[in-house]
Design an enzyme around this catalytic site. Sequence first.
Site, PDB file in Angstrom:
ATOM      1  N   CYS A 181       0.822  -1.228   0.000  1.00 53.83           N
ATOM      2  CA  CYS A 181       0.000   0.000   0.000  1.00 53.83           C
ATOM      3  C   CYS A 181       0.856   1.278   0.000  1.00 53.83           C
ATOM      4  O   CYS A 181       0.575   2.227  -0.742  1.00 53.83           O
ATOM      5  CB  CYS A 181      -0.928  -0.002   1.201  1.00 53.83           C
ATOM      6  SG  CYS A 181      -0.197  -0.702   2.684  1.00 53.83           S
ATOM      7  N   HIS A 198      -2.955   6.174   4.453  1.00 54.32           N
ATOM      8  CA  HIS A 198      -1.555   6.340   4.834  1.00 54.32           C
ATOM      9  C   HIS A 198      -1.088   7.697   4.308  1.00 54.32           C
ATOM     10  O   HIS A 198      -1.494   8.121   3.215  1.00 54.32           O
ATOM     11  CB  HIS A 198      -0.668   5.267   4.192  1.00 54.32           C
ATOM     12  CG  HIS A 198      -0.904   3.872   4.700  1.00 54.32           C
ATOM     13  ND1 HIS A 198      -1.625   3.569   5.831  1.00 54.32           N
ATOM     14  CD2 HIS A 198      -0.472   2.677   4.212  1.00 54.32           C
ATOM     15  CE1 HIS A 198      -1.631   2.243   6.014  1.00 54.32           C
ATOM     16  NE2 HIS A 198      -0.948   1.688   5.049  1.00 54.32           N
TER      17      HIS A 198
END
Length: 349
Positions: free
Chosen positions: A132, A252
Amino acid sequence: MEVKSRYNVAIVGVTGAVGERMLEMLEKVDFPIDNLVPLASKRSAGKTFNFNGEEVTVKEAKPEAFEDIDIALFSAGGSVSRQLAPEAVKRGAVVIDNTSAFRMDEEVPLVVPEVNKEDIKNHKGIIANPNCSTIQMVAALEPIRKAYGLERVIVSTYQSVSGSGHDAVEELKDQTRAVLEGDPVYSEVLPVKSEKRHYPIAFNALPQIDTFEDNHYTFEEMKMINETKKIMHEPELKVAATCVRLPFFYSHAESVYIEVGNEEVTVPQLQGLIKDAPGIVLEDDIQNQGYPTPLSAEGKLDIFVGRIRKDIDVPNGFHLWVVADNLLKGAAWNSVQIAQALIEYNSDK
Ligand code: NAP
Ligand code: 3JM
């Protein structure tokens, strides 16, 4: 893979944080599905849910479950992929794998469609979805690399707990409640399924994601370093990473320092490249406090970039702030984009 108007699609890990988003993304793009086969562990077999208006039942992931499957999306951890992806391929499926199991395998394309979509054409049954944190960084940097070249990348991440799955989200809720209620349990090192032993995450910051490697980097950091070079086809690119887990739920964020291949580059030029790139949104308006945050990116498919500024000392150095929803562009959405490209290339053959 046979050319069809509709495909049989399996999702391995369908009950997980990523698997659930995969279902949402397949519905969202109206993916041409004939039969959906939802798979998870024995624990979830028999659970039902709604997909495209019909009730479907979760089955245990076993080799036989892949008979007649065209595309299998895996997100149930590396050991499940290592065990079952070859079984799916043996039965004729193309596997799109979300784990680190095969990413650095030379025969396996590692794909972020905005960067290296064409690599999909070289697959031999397995296509890997990057980590990710890697996905959002390489997609944001690719337009800059293409225009000016990249000499060095140094990234520090600010990663949400959902990157460790459903259990980690529940753990943060429980610990936060426990701290606010003054529960002494908080100061212990708690065992959690996904990461065997770690410090409390509530009201904390953990400079360790995944296990330590011999070179003192964590595996998450080495994933970012190695995957970036592979996706960009830049084996000599200098990359360093520090990955940190923080106590928020989704998305994130990353502080990225880059050195570009040209000392004359300006901030407006970089902003222009980011603005024109597909899947990337420039949110860089400091006069009006304009920059992305994990909360503002949550639930979105795009990657958001702000705080672009020139390094004070290094003429070709720049700093950027990059944010994306880790479960969507960082996992489920990127996988579904790969599946879409796969059927596009398949029908071109
Ligand atoms: P999660 O919420 O903990 O879900 C785990 C999923 O795996 C559940 O569906 C679980 O099924 C299933 N599973 C566990 N053991 C299994 C087994 N033996 N056989 C079949 N299914 C099994 O975790 P997550 O966040 O969704 O992440 C899943 C995996 O995806 C991670 O381990 C990681 O490798 C990968 N991932 C990739 C990215 C990325 O950026 N590419 C991001 C996050 C995660 P039950 O409900 O039956 O237990
Ligand atoms: C994100 O196999 C496992 O225990 C899964 C570990 C894991 C990974 C991984 O290495 O596949 C958890 C969360 C990732 C990832 O995307 O790299």
